[in-house]
Design a protein around this motif. Sequence first.
Motif, PDB file in Angstrom:
ATOM      1  N   TYR A  15       0.855  -1.188   0.000  1.00 57.24           N
ATOM      2  CA  TYR A  15       0.000   0.000   0.000  1.00 57.24           C
ATOM      3  C   TYR A  15       0.888   1.234   0.000  1.00 57.24           C
ATOM      4  N   HIS A  16       0.421   2.283  -0.652  1.00 61.44           N
ATOM      5  CA  HIS A  16       1.149   3.553  -0.694  1.00 61.44           C
ATOM      6  C   HIS A  16       0.304   4.601   0.020  1.00 61.44           C
ATOM      7  N   ILE A  17       0.913   5.248   0.980  1.00 57.54           N
ATOM      8  CA  ILE A  17       0.251   6.290   1.759  1.00 57.54           C
ATOM      9  C   ILE A  17       0.920   7.609   1.387  1.00 57.54           C
ATOM     10  N   HIS A  18       0.113   8.564   0.960  1.00 58.92           N
ATOM     11  CA  HIS A  18       0.662   9.831   0.500  1.00 58.92           C
ATOM     12  C   HIS A  18       0.483  10.904   1.567  1.00 58.92           C
ATOM     13  N   CYS A 102       7.260   8.797  11.725  1.00 57.34           N
ATOM     14  CA  CYS A 102       6.004   8.768  12.476  1.00 57.34           C
ATOM     15  C   CYS A 102       5.556  10.169  12.876  1.00 57.34           C
ATOM     16  N   GLN A 103       6.493  10.996  13.297  1.00 57.00           N
ATOM     17  CA  GLN A 103       6.155  12.355  13.719  1.00 57.00           C
ATOM     18  C   GLN A 103       5.736  13.231  12.544  1.00 57.00           C
ATOM     19  N   ARG A 104       6.455  13.169  11.446  1.00 54.77           N
ATOM     20  CA  ARG A 104       6.138  14.021  10.296  1.00 54.77           C
ATOM     21  C   ARG A 104       4.889  13.563   9.552  1.00 54.77           C
ATOM     22  N   GLU A 105       4.602  12.281   9.599  1.00 54.64           N
ATOM     23  CA  GLU A 105       3.519  11.731   8.786  1.00 54.64           C
ATOM     24  C   GLU A 105       2.321  11.250   9.603  1.00 54.64           C
ATOM     25  N   HIS A 106       2.245  11.587  10.882  1.00 55.23           N
ATOM     26  CA  HIS A 106       1.178  11.016  11.709  1.00 55.23           C
ATOM     27  C   HIS A 106      -0.220  11.382  11.217  1.00 55.23           C
ATOM     28  N   HIS A 107      -0.419  12.562  10.656  1.00 56.31           N
ATOM     29  CA  HIS A 107      -1.744  12.915  10.133  1.00 56.31           C
ATOM     30  C   HIS A 107      -2.113  12.044   8.935  1.00 56.31           C
ATOM     31  N   ALA A 108      -1.175  11.875   8.004  1.00 55.05           N
ATOM     32  CA  ALA A 108      -1.439  11.040   6.811  1.00 55.05           C
ATOM     33  C   ALA A 108      -1.662   9.584   7.208  1.00 55.05           C
ATOM     34  N   LEU A 109      -0.878   9.083   8.154  1.00 56.94           N
ATOM     35  CA  LEU A 109      -1.038   7.695   8.611  1.00 56.94           C
ATOM     36  C   LEU A 109      -2.400   7.490   9.270  1.00 56.94           C
ATOM     37  N   ALA A 110      -2.797   8.419  10.130  1.00 54.04           N
ATOM     38  CA  ALA A 110      -4.087   8.305  10.815  1.00 54.04           C
ATOM     39  C   ALA A 110      -5.245   8.387   9.826  1.00 54.04           C
ATOM     40  N   ARG A 111      -5.155   9.295   8.876  1.00 52.74           N
ATOM     41  CA  ARG A 111      -6.208   9.441   7.867  1.00 52.74           C
ATOM     42  C   ARG A 111      -6.324   8.158   7.028  1.00 52.74           C
ATOM     43  N   TRP A 112      -5.184   7.633   6.577  1.00 53.26           N
ATOM     44  CA  TRP A 112      -5.196   6.411   5.776  1.00 53.26           C
ATOM     45  C   TRP A 112      -5.744   5.231   6.581  1.00 53.26           C
ATOM     46  N   ALA A 113      -5.333   5.120   7.846  1.00 52.88           N
ATOM     47  CA  ALA A 113      -5.817   4.031   8.701  1.00 52.88           C
ATOM     48  C   ALA A 113      -7.327   4.095   8.850  1.00 52.88           C
ATOM     49  N   ALA A 114      -7.869   5.289   9.029  1.00 51.84           N
ATOM     50  CA  ALA A 114      -9.327   5.435   9.165  1.00 51.84           C
ATOM     51  C   ALA A 114     -10.040   5.063   7.874  1.00 51.84           C
ATOM     52  N   GLU A 115      -9.512   5.517   6.745  1.00 53.13           N
ATOM     53  CA  GLU A 115     -10.130   5.196   5.447  1.00 53.13           C
ATOM     54  C   GLU A 115     -10.033   3.707   5.159  1.00 53.13           C
TER      55      GLU A 115
END
Length: 120
Positions: A15-18, A102-115
């Motif tokens: 999977y690719h998370i942007h 993890c610190q720089r991308e936590h918003h993108a990771l959380a958004r992708w995890a929810a989706e």
Amino acid sequence: MSYSDLRDFCPEVTYHIHGHSTITLSLEKLGGSTPGRAYTGTWRFVITWRGIETFREQTLETRVPTTHLGAAAALADRLATYGDPLSGYDGPRPTGRALDMCQREHHALARWAAEAGRAR
């Protein structure tokens, strides 16, 4: 577990998370599996960020039957928690480049995890 335990890693899904930069999350179910089917147990994963390997581990455990997408969502959520200073998480965190991701991308990771969690 030694690094050599994962040298023959052969991802079953990727999977690719942007976010600020692309995060590539590849995983496989230990013992083999079929994407789309649900499994319990241990998952191996490799994560690259900015084209450089950041994680190579066999530390994701699922006790409830979970698909590859569900396991990836759980992993992305875990990584987001490590990086979010407001998460309340006070356990061990990764260090170095892994923590930076993890610190720089936590918003993108959380958004992708929810989706991904809604899609499974």
